[in-house]
Design a protein around this motif. Structure first.
Motif, PDB file in Angstrom:
ATOM      1  N   SER A 170       0.898  -1.284  -0.049  1.00  0.00           N
ATOM      2  CA  SER A 170       0.108   0.000  -0.075  1.00  0.00           C
ATOM      3  C   SER A 170       0.818   1.276  -0.078  1.00  0.00           C
ATOM      4  O   SER A 170       0.159   2.355  -0.309  1.00  0.00           O
ATOM      5  CB  SER A 170      -1.061   0.128   1.175  1.00  0.00           C
ATOM      6  OG  SER A 170      -0.053   0.047   2.222  1.00  0.00           O
ATOM      7  N   VAL A 201      -7.897   4.197  -1.023  1.00  0.00           N
ATOM      8  CA  VAL A 201      -7.663   2.974  -0.795  1.00  0.00           C
ATOM      9  C   VAL A 201      -6.415   2.360  -0.196  1.00  0.00           C
ATOM     10  O   VAL A 201      -6.517   1.439   0.797  1.00  0.00           O
ATOM     11  CB  VAL A 201      -7.967   2.026  -2.114  1.00  0.00           C
ATOM     12  CG1 VAL A 201      -7.763   0.594  -2.062  1.00  0.00           C
ATOM     13  CG2 VAL A 201      -9.214   2.279  -2.848  1.00  0.00           C
ATOM     14  N   VAL A 311      -8.076 -10.558   0.318  1.00  0.00           N
ATOM     15  CA  VAL A 311      -8.863  -9.161   0.274  1.00  0.00           C
ATOM     16  C   VAL A 311      -7.666  -8.152   0.085  1.00  0.00           C
ATOM     17  O   VAL A 311      -7.678  -7.410  -0.850  1.00  0.00           O
ATOM     18  CB  VAL A 311      -9.799  -8.576   1.395  1.00  0.00           C
ATOM     19  CG1 VAL A 311     -10.363  -7.264   1.084  1.00  0.00           C
ATOM     20  CG2 VAL A 311     -11.066  -9.708   1.368  1.00  0.00           C
ATOM     21  N   LEU A 315      -6.267  -6.314  -3.380  1.00  0.00           N
ATOM     22  CA  LEU A 315      -6.749  -4.774  -3.543  1.00  0.00           C
ATOM     23  C   LEU A 315      -5.320  -3.959  -3.426  1.00  0.00           C
ATOM     24  O   LEU A 315      -5.275  -2.979  -4.478  1.00  0.00           O
ATOM     25  CB  LEU A 315      -7.450  -4.723  -2.309  1.00  0.00           C
ATOM     26  CG  LEU A 315      -8.640  -3.440  -2.379  1.00  0.00           C
ATOM     27  CD1 LEU A 315      -9.577  -3.895  -3.665  1.00  0.00           C
ATOM     28  CD2 LEU A 315      -9.154  -3.113  -1.094  1.00  0.00           C
ATOM     29  N   ASN A 319      -4.343  -1.686  -6.937  1.00  0.00           N
ATOM     30  CA  ASN A 319      -4.478  -0.396  -6.746  1.00  0.00           C
ATOM     31  C   ASN A 319      -3.034   0.300  -7.245  1.00  0.00           C
ATOM     32  O   ASN A 319      -2.895   1.373  -7.765  1.00  0.00           O
ATOM     33  CB  ASN A 319      -4.482  -0.017  -4.965  1.00  0.00           C
ATOM     34  CG  ASN A 319      -4.654   1.484  -4.631  1.00  0.00           C
ATOM     35  OD1 ASN A 319      -5.302   1.977  -5.334  1.00  0.00           O
ATOM     36  ND2 ASN A 319      -3.707   1.843  -3.521  1.00  0.00           N
TER      37      ASN A 319
END
Lengths: 331, 193
Positions: A170, A201, A311, A315, A319
């Motif tokens: 992330s 996100v 998840v 994700l 992203n």
């Protein structure tokens, strides 16, 4: 005339001392703040006996922990048993070294950065040390020679290693947007617009992964007092337990400040001085951590791992791809 | 086959999505609830300063009571001791010159007592009673061993008017049906009432 290098060394020592003592003090009072807030959420008062509204409670806790018997279990691996809590506390402190609290200042013609170390690979350094934090927990649980501790340690290792992945992934969009691994550059890149607005996100994934890294509820399975009797630190007492405890709360602050640096625009903000803005954001995030502890139940083990691998990780990958695509389209 | 299944599957996906949204909304509600409580006035009783009046049936410190005449109620029947699940009650019975029994010594080890109240249930004379006084912490285990002089109080506790020997335990002086609370005897041979 004092040589320039001596001033640098002196400044470094002062910065080390200030950040160490500051972090310790904040961590100590964070324990009190958490107990008070949780109390309020449960419509009770929380600790209020030691000092004015319980203001001396942290000191009382420290005195209690230092004077407690330091028991060690029979059959424990002594070196690792004694070493593990220090690893946990130390890694938390070491990550704090690269966190920039404010913009570089100019003091007597000397460039002064309110951080211990302005690494050009700060992101990697922070992620590396948060991975090393796993050692403290898993070694402590293994060296205790207790099945409860071992189970807690296994859970902690699996959880922390798994959530390390979305945590790092992330951050990739933030690094891409800032074009640098240096934390000060990442903060500077958010001067106009904090990354939370561009990357909601990534922010959500990082926040959740940070909860798991800090072993905060709802990700407190390694400690799960109901079924594991406090998990990896079941066998720890006195100040050794204190170190684990301290490491956990320092970790809360450190992860809160990392979220601030990566997504909330660091020290940027109108009117108030930069340092105040930074601390406000960190405390807001710490409040969210305490708030969720007062709200959420503990996850089930398979839910915890499934959420990470099915998840969060996909994700985070999607992203990155989407961010890269949009960046290419815009340029 | 596939044509038949397709709508079912999309329906399933829709159900999953609405369930997910409902759960997310539940999460939001939970957070809102805890946040709202932060600003509520705590309902804490600040114990040593503020004390609640506990219900009369609260099971805490055990006492031995006296009957309205000021006599010890306990007849040392050992029923409380027998009923006690943790065996914390012990005594020695003795007979007085008038034939009535009494406890020469009576001891409760409060370090073992679980305040279950079974002794009170078992007592035929309502002598042993549990009171709402729960402040009985001591520093040493031996300080928690209560002897008869520690247990005996002056009043009758929850049943101030009850006197066992007016009801039972002694020879009845009058005729049948003349005792306290006793009904007239029924003539079982008579069909006429």
């Amino acid at each position: 005339m004092i040589p320039s290098w001596l001033i640098d060394v002196g400044l470094l020592v002062i910065k080390l001392a200030v950040s160490l003592v500051g972090l310790l003090m904040i961590a100590a009072y964070l324990v009190l703040a958490e107990r008070k807030l949780l109390g309020r959420m449960q419509i009770r008062l929380g600790p209020n006996r030691a000092g004015w509204h319980g203001a001396l409670q942290p000191i009382a806790d420290v005195v209690k922990m230092i004077t407690k018997e330091d028991a060690r279990p029979r059959g424990a691996d002594l070196f690792l048993y004694w070493f593990a809590p220090a690893v946990t506390a130390l890694t938390a402190f070491l990550i704090a070294a690269v966190v920039p609290f404010g913009p570089a200042l100019n003091i007597f013609g000397h460039r002064f950065e309110p951080m211990v170390l302005d690494l050009n690979v700060g992101v990697l350094y922070a992620l590396a040390f948060s991975s090393i934090g796993v050692y403290g927990v898993s070694l402590g649980g293994w060296a205790s020679n207790s099945k409860y501790s071992l189970l807690g340690a296994v859970r902690a290792a699996a959880q922390m290693i798994s959530y390390e992945l979305p945590l790092a992934l992330s951050l990739v969009p933030a690094v891409m947007l800032a074009g640098s691994l240096r934390l000060t550059d990442i903060v500077e890149a958010q001067a106009g617009l904090p990354f939370i607005l561009v990357q909601p996100v990534a922010f959500a994934i990082f926040l959740i992964a940070a909860f798991a890294e800090a072993k905060r509820i709802p990700f407190d399975l390694p400690e799960a007092e109901n079924e594991l009797m406090a998990g990896f630190h079941t066998e720890y007492s006195g100040m050794r337990f204190g170190l684990y405890f301290l490491g956990e709360y320092v970790n809360m602050i450190v992860l809160g400040s990392l979220v601030t640096v990566f997504f909330l625009g660091g020290w940027h903000g109108p009117l108030l001085p930069p340092m105040v803005w930074f601390l406000l954001k960190v405390f807001a995030l710490v409040f969210v951590m305490i708030w969720s502890r007062g709200t959420l139940p503990r996850l089930r083990w398979d839910q915890l791992m499934g959420f990470c691998w099915k998840v969060l990780t996909p994700l985070a990958l999607v992203n990155i791809v989407v961010t890269a695509g949009i960046m290419v389209l815009l340029s | 086959m596939s044509d038949k299944r397709a709508p079912e599957q999309t329906g399933h996906v829709r159900r999953e999505t609405t369930a997910g949204l409902r759960q997310a909304w539940g999460l939001v509600q939970g957070f809102a609830m805890t946040l709202r409580h932060v600003f509520r006035r705590p309902i804490t009783f600040q114990y040593p300063e503020e004390k609640r009046t506990l219900p009369a049936r609260t099971r805490a410190r055990i006492v031995l009571t006296r009957d309205p005449d000021g006599q010890e109620r306990c007849v040392a029947c050992y029923l409380c001791s027998a009923a006690c699940p943790v065996d914390c009650i012990s005594m020695q019975s003795e007979e007085r010159p008038d034939g009535r029994r009494w406890a020469r010594w009576f001891r409760i080890n409060f370090a073992r007592c679980i305040f279950c109240g079974l002794c009170e249930e078992a007592c035929p004379t309502l002598a042993i009673q549990l009171t709402p006084d729960f402040e009985m912490a001591e520093h040493g285990l031996l300080d928690l061993v209560a002897e008869k002089e520690d247990l005996l109080i002056d009043g009758g506790g929850k049943h101030p008017d009850y006197n066992f020997y007016r009801h039972a335990g002694v020879a009845v002086a009058g005729d049948k049906g003349e005792h306290i609370g006793e009904d007239e005897p029924v003539d079982v041979l008579s069909n006429h009432v």
